[in-house]
Design an enzyme around this catalytic site. Sequence first.
Site, PDB file in Angstrom:
ATOM      1  N   ASP A  64     -46.318  11.436  -0.185  1.00 48.20           N
ATOM      2  CA  ASP A  64     -45.356  12.242  -1.229  1.00 48.20           C
ATOM      3  C   ASP A  64     -44.967  10.779  -2.457  1.00 48.20           C
ATOM      4  OD1 ASP A  64     -45.180  14.061  -2.920  1.00 48.20           O
ATOM      5  OD2 ASP A  64     -43.254  14.522  -2.608  1.00 48.20           O
ATOM      6  N   GLY A  65     -45.007  11.078  -3.507  1.00 44.97           N
ATOM      7  CA  GLY A  65     -44.307   9.798  -4.062  1.00 44.97           C
ATOM      8  C   GLY A  65     -44.807   9.379  -4.921  1.00 44.97           C
ATOM      9  N   HIS A  67     -51.115   6.607  -8.106  1.00 47.07           N
ATOM     10  CA  HIS A  67     -52.836   7.626  -6.653  1.00 47.07           C
ATOM     11  C   HIS A  67     -53.397   6.062  -6.409  1.00 47.07           C
ATOM     12  CE1 HIS A  67     -51.215  10.807  -7.285  1.00 47.07           C
ATOM     13  NE2 HIS A  67     -51.833  11.281  -8.600  1.00 47.07           N
ATOM     14  N   GLU A  89     -52.663  23.807  -2.875  1.00 48.41           N
ATOM     15  CA  GLU A  89     -52.272  23.786  -4.768  1.00 48.41           C
ATOM     16  C   GLU A  89     -52.294  22.677  -5.286  1.00 48.41           C
ATOM     17  OE1 GLU A  89     -51.172  23.608  -1.431  1.00 48.41           O
ATOM     18  OE2 GLU A  89     -51.156  26.114  -1.552  1.00 48.41           O
ATOM     19  N   ASN A  90     -52.637  22.069  -5.118  1.00 58.68           N
ATOM     20  CA  ASN A  90     -52.878  20.623  -5.928  1.00 58.68           C
ATOM     21  C   ASN A  90     -53.947  20.699  -7.222  1.00 58.68           C
ATOM     22  OD1 ASN A  90     -52.436  17.585  -3.204  1.00 58.68           O
ATOM     23  ND2 ASN A  90     -51.042  18.612  -5.127  1.00 58.68           N
ATOM     24  N   TRP A  91     -54.914  21.672  -6.871  1.00 60.21           N
ATOM     25  CA  TRP A  91     -55.794  22.434  -7.912  1.00 60.21           C
ATOM     26  C   TRP A  91     -55.157  22.476  -9.012  1.00 60.21           C
ATOM     27  CZ3 TRP A  91     -60.282  20.633  -7.557  1.00 60.21           C
ATOM     28  CH2 TRP A  91     -60.351  20.078  -6.138  1.00 60.21           C
ATOM     29  N   ARG A 109     -42.344  12.712   6.208  1.00 60.47           N
ATOM     30  CA  ARG A 109     -43.001  12.420   4.651  1.00 60.47           C
ATOM     31  C   ARG A 109     -41.728  11.461   4.056  1.00 60.47           C
ATOM     32  NH1 ARG A 109     -43.380  17.951   1.497  1.00 60.47           N
ATOM     33  NH2 ARG A 109     -43.622  17.519  -0.394  1.00 60.47           N
ATOM     34  N   GLU A 145     -41.007  16.787  15.868  1.00 67.92           N
ATOM     35  CA  GLU A 145     -39.915  15.954  14.564  1.00 67.92           C
ATOM     36  C   GLU A 145     -40.182  15.426  13.151  1.00 67.92           C
ATOM     37  OE1 GLU A 145     -36.869  16.225  16.493  1.00 67.92           O
ATOM     38  OE2 GLU A 145     -38.025  17.487  17.599  1.00 67.92           O
TER      39      GLU A 145
END
Length: 245
Positions: free
Chosen positions: A16-17, A33, A63-65, A181, A200
Amino acid sequence: MRIVNGLPRHVACVMDGNGRWAAQRSLPRTAGHEAAEASVIDIIDAAHSAGITWLSLYAFSTENWRRPAGEIDILMRLVRRAIRKHAPALYARGVRCRFLGMSDPRIPPPLVQDITDLMALTSENRQMTLTVAFDHGGRRDIVEATRSLIRAAVPAEQITEATFARHLPYPDTPDVDLVIRTSGEQRISNFMLWQVAYAEWVFPQVLWPDFRATHLWECLDAYRWRQRRFGGVRQSTTITGDEPR
Ligand code: IPE
Ligand code: IPE
Ligand code: MG
């Protein structure tokens, strides 16, 4: 004395980010990207060298759609370019590549073909299994497993957690031990929900395009000191001595 954890068997990254990395440089989100490719390759190499045998990378969620069509289009092109570029090296390093998800018809057919080819090319490799979660949703996997059980006419009273897990995609995948993450966000975002039940978690602030082997080592070090209890009272690998009883 306290005995620390060994290496996690299965490490999973929520990459992410990318958008924020680009925004910090006044670049379009897609530049983030594009820059993410170098991190992906570095982390595959670093995990492989460290001896991690299962690595999963969250690349695109169900959900990225919801993102703008232009961003999705460029993302699909970048993934295709990266697969074509890195397939020989992945094969040579003994990495078995799998893609988890992949059921939406909006995935461009040439990309589906390249992914199918990469999976076939590397299917006999056993040094490390790389699972790319692409068009992946943890809830969808659970729904699909339920459908599969019903199709197989498994009697309700015979369904245990183990039986259920056998109907998930890639049922040989071990539970995730460590989830990383990046970017400081602290949520699951529908990622491998069944498999992360006792993982973890670490949340490095670094944005994914800046994430490199050294960051991975820091995460592995943090994992070493986690006391995993799995609902029990005392971790089996802990020997009391300098700890309060
Ligand atoms: C992760 O980076 C990549 C994908 C979800 C495809 P983001 O694009 O979510 O980056 P941020 O969260 O907007 O910074
Ligand atoms: C999760 O990141 C999906 C991937 C990294 C591929 P998102 O950026 O899409 O997640 P949210 O929207 O912040 O929860
Ligand atoms: Mg994000």
